[in-house]
Design a protein around this motif. Sequence first.
Motif, short mmCIF file in Angstrom:
data_model
loop_
_atom_site.label_atom_id
_atom_site.label_comp_id
_atom_site.label_asym_id
_atom_site.label_seq_id
_atom_site.Cartn_x
_atom_site.Cartn_y
_atom_site.Cartn_z
N ILE A 52 0.91 -1.25 0.05
CA ILE A 52 0.05 -0.08 0.17
C ILE A 52 0.82 1.39 -0.09
O ILE A 52 0.33 2.37 -0.36
N ARG A 53 2.10 0.98 0.68
CA ARG A 53 3.07 2.37 0.70
C ARG A 53 3.77 2.53 -0.81
O ARG A 53 4.45 3.30 -0.80
N GLY A 54 3.58 1.58 -1.79
CA GLY A 54 4.14 1.46 -2.92
C GLY A 54 5.63 0.74 -3.04
O GLY A 54 6.11 0.88 -3.98
N GLU A 55 5.77 0.20 -1.98
CA GLU A 55 7.11 -0.53 -1.68
C GLU A 55 7.01 -1.77 -2.74
O GLU A 55 5.99 -2.33 -2.78
N THR A 56 7.85 -2.03 -3.49
CA THR A 56 8.29 -3.09 -4.57
C THR A 56 9.19 -4.07 -4.40
O THR A 56 10.14 -3.81 -3.67
N ASN A 57 9.00 -5.08 -5.02
CA ASN A 57 10.02 -5.97 -4.67
C ASN A 57 9.91 -7.13 -6.09
O ASN A 57 8.69 -7.27 -6.41
N TYR A 58 10.80 -7.54 -6.78
CA TYR A 58 11.09 -8.23 -7.90
C TYR A 58 11.68 -9.36 -7.80
O TYR A 58 12.78 -9.26 -7.15
N THR A 59 11.53 -10.44 -8.65
CA THR A 59 12.52 -11.54 -8.85
C THR A 59 13.72 -10.95 -9.44
O THR A 59 13.53 -10.21 -10.34
N ASP A 60 14.63 -11.73 -9.38
CA ASP A 60 15.98 -11.16 -9.96
C ASP A 60 16.08 -11.17 -11.37
O ASP A 60 16.25 -10.31 -12.01
N SER A 61 15.28 -12.14 -11.94
CA SER A 61 15.21 -12.26 -13.56
C SER A 61 14.40 -10.84 -14.29
O SER A 61 14.72 -11.01 -15.44
N VAL A 62 13.69 -10.56 -13.81
CA VAL A 62 13.04 -9.13 -14.11
C VAL A 62 13.62 -8.04 -13.60
O VAL A 62 12.90 -6.83 -14.27
N LYS A 63 14.30 -7.81 -12.76
CA LYS A 63 14.77 -6.69 -12.23
C LYS A 63 15.23 -5.60 -13.27
O LYS A 63 16.17 -6.10 -14.09
N GLY A 64 14.91 -4.28 -13.30
CA GLY A 64 15.57 -3.44 -14.36
C GLY A 64 14.79 -3.45 -15.42
O GLY A 64 15.01 -2.59 -16.34
N ARG A 65 13.87 -4.64 -15.71
CA ARG A 65 12.99 -4.58 -16.84
C ARG A 65 11.68 -4.48 -16.57
O ARG A 65 10.73 -3.85 -17.25
N PHE A 66 10.95 -4.87 -15.41
CA PHE A 66 9.41 -4.80 -14.91
C PHE A 66 9.35 -3.98 -13.95
O PHE A 66 10.33 -3.76 -13.23
N THR A 67 8.36 -3.03 -14.19
CA THR A 67 7.87 -2.26 -13.11
C THR A 67 6.45 -2.50 -12.81
O THR A 67 5.46 -2.48 -13.74
N ILE A 68 6.19 -2.53 -11.43
CA ILE A 68 4.84 -2.63 -10.98
C ILE A 68 4.37 -1.33 -10.40
O ILE A 68 5.27 -0.71 -9.60
N SER A 69 3.20 -0.95 -10.68
CA SER A 69 2.71 0.31 -10.10
C SER A 69 1.15 0.07 -9.62
O SER A 69 0.50 -1.12 -10.04
N ARG A 70 0.66 0.98 -9.04
CA ARG A 70 -0.86 0.89 -8.58
C ARG A 70 -1.37 2.11 -8.51
O ARG A 70 -1.05 3.26 -8.41
N ASP A 71 -2.82 2.07 -8.74
CA ASP A 71 -3.71 3.01 -8.57
C ASP A 71 -4.79 2.85 -7.65
O ASP A 71 -5.73 1.95 -7.93
#
Length: 110
Positions: A52-71
């Motif tokens: 809810i605070r917008g903190e994101t976490n990614y698996t290593d294979s997608v870091k730098g390529r994928f971005t999660i956001s929320r509305d």
Amino acid sequence: QVQVVESGGGLVQPGGSLRLSCAASGIRSFYFAGWYRQAPGKPRESVGTITIRGETNYTDSVKGRFTISRDNGKMTIYLQMNNLKPEDTAVYFCFLGGSWGQGTQVTVSS
């Protein structure tokens, strides 16, 4: 009853981009949400999560390529996928409001 619907999948060439959306109805807020994927013959794996605070976490294979956001106003999360690779091919699922969506197919191929 919570309903979760993903959209935005499709066929894209290697190096291309896609943006997935995931919308939930029947909820007023959510603390945690995430994107997951499952390739043929493989178990479902986490792609990334967002709080809810917008903190994101990614698996290593997608870091730098994928971005999660929320509305938060729309009860929607997004997955921006850039520089897609053939190994990203999978059915992508959203977990939002305590429920799973039906999945959307992403195919990366020339």
